[in-house]
Design an enzyme around this catalytic site. Structure first.
Site, mmCIF file in Angstrom:
data_model
loop_
_atom_site.group_PDB
_atom_site.id
_atom_site.type_symbol
_atom_site.label_atom_id
_atom_site.label_comp_id
_atom_site.label_asym_id
_atom_site.label_seq_id
_atom_site.Cartn_x
_atom_site.Cartn_y
_atom_site.Cartn_z
ATOM 1 N N GLY A 199 82.778 112.264 -32.811
ATOM 2 C CA GLY A 199 84.027 112.616 -32.862
ATOM 3 C C GLY A 199 85.076 112.064 -32.012
ATOM 4 N N ASP B 31 85.293 110.480 -19.668
ATOM 5 C CA ASP B 31 84.607 111.579 -19.104
ATOM 6 C C ASP B 31 85.568 112.769 -19.093
ATOM 7 O OD1 ASP B 31 82.328 112.947 -18.353
ATOM 8 O OD2 ASP B 31 83.333 113.013 -16.220
ATOM 9 N N PHE C 24 85.281 121.263 -30.710
ATOM 10 C CA PHE C 24 84.179 121.260 -30.223
ATOM 11 C C PHE C 24 84.138 121.795 -28.908
ATOM 12 C CE2 PHE C 24 85.596 117.143 -29.005
ATOM 13 C CZ PHE C 24 85.294 117.035 -27.785
#
Ligand code: ITT
Length: 184
Positions: free
Chosen positions: A12, A67, A141
């Site tokens: 994704g 990150d 998500f």
């Protein structure tokens, strides 16, 4: 067009990067699980991950690592850089249970994208503000169902809308500008 390897296990993220870097770089996924150093700083984690992955990839193309994390104000920024571990252990529903009793439920998603070509390492950050809410929506998500921005959770938005607002989108837009400037 030069290529750029996105070091991630999450396809994704790669699709999102392809949109932002269209016309600037060809994005390929490099499925490599870099070591996440223990640090409270996303930029340190991402930059060290990018340098490790660049070496592991043989140094033949520049790489990026991203990150990200969810920082809840009323929990002093928890889970922050530990978001991945906390999602796998506590789970998203229990993070909501922790946030539910707080007076301060504002939160932010933060993201740092680190780029390295072996000589230059640069980091680009992005953030989006929101509020912790009971889970709603089936899209997205991770923590998307419990993060509300402008009346909708990220899991209730379609991908295009989320990408236009998201922490990762903002960091990728900065990277795209920086690469375009360097090429000019
Ligand atoms: P890679 O490390 O392989 O890229 P990952 O999904 O673990 O994939 P991160 O370490 O960047 O990615 O994500 C840290 C945590 O934050 C993880 O639990 C994600 O589900 C969550 N997270 C990151 N971006 C998010 C987003 O846009 N919406 C919801 N949760 C997100």
């Amino acid at each position: 067009m030069p290529s750029l390897r996105f070091v991630t296990t999450n396809s994704g993220k790669v699709r999102e990067a392809e949109e932002y870097l269209a016309g600037v770089r060809d994005v390929e996924q490099f499925d490599y699980d870099y070591t996440e150093v223990q640090s409270s700083d996303l930029a340190t984690i991402a930059a060290q991950g990018a340098e490790e992955a660049y070496e592991a990839n043989g140094g033949d193309a520049p790489v990026i690592v991203d990150d990200a994390g969810l920082f809840v104000r009323g929990l002093d920024g928890f889970p922050g850089p530990y978001s991945s571990y906390v999602e796998d252990t506590l789970g998203v529903e229990r993070v909501w249970t922790l946030a539910e009793d707080l007076d301060e439920r504002r939160a932010a998603f933060r993201c740092v994208v680190a780029y390295t070509d072996g000589e230059t390492t640069e980091t680009f950050d992005g953030a989006v503000q929101g509020t912790m809410v009971a889970p709603r929506g089936d899209g997205g998500f991770g923590y998307d169902p419990i993060f509300e921005h402008d009346g909708e959770t990220f899991a209730e938005m379609d991908t295009e809308r989320k990408n236009a607002l998201s922490h990762r989108g903002r960091a990728l837009a900065k990277l795209a500008d920086w690469l375009a400037d360097r090429d000019a």
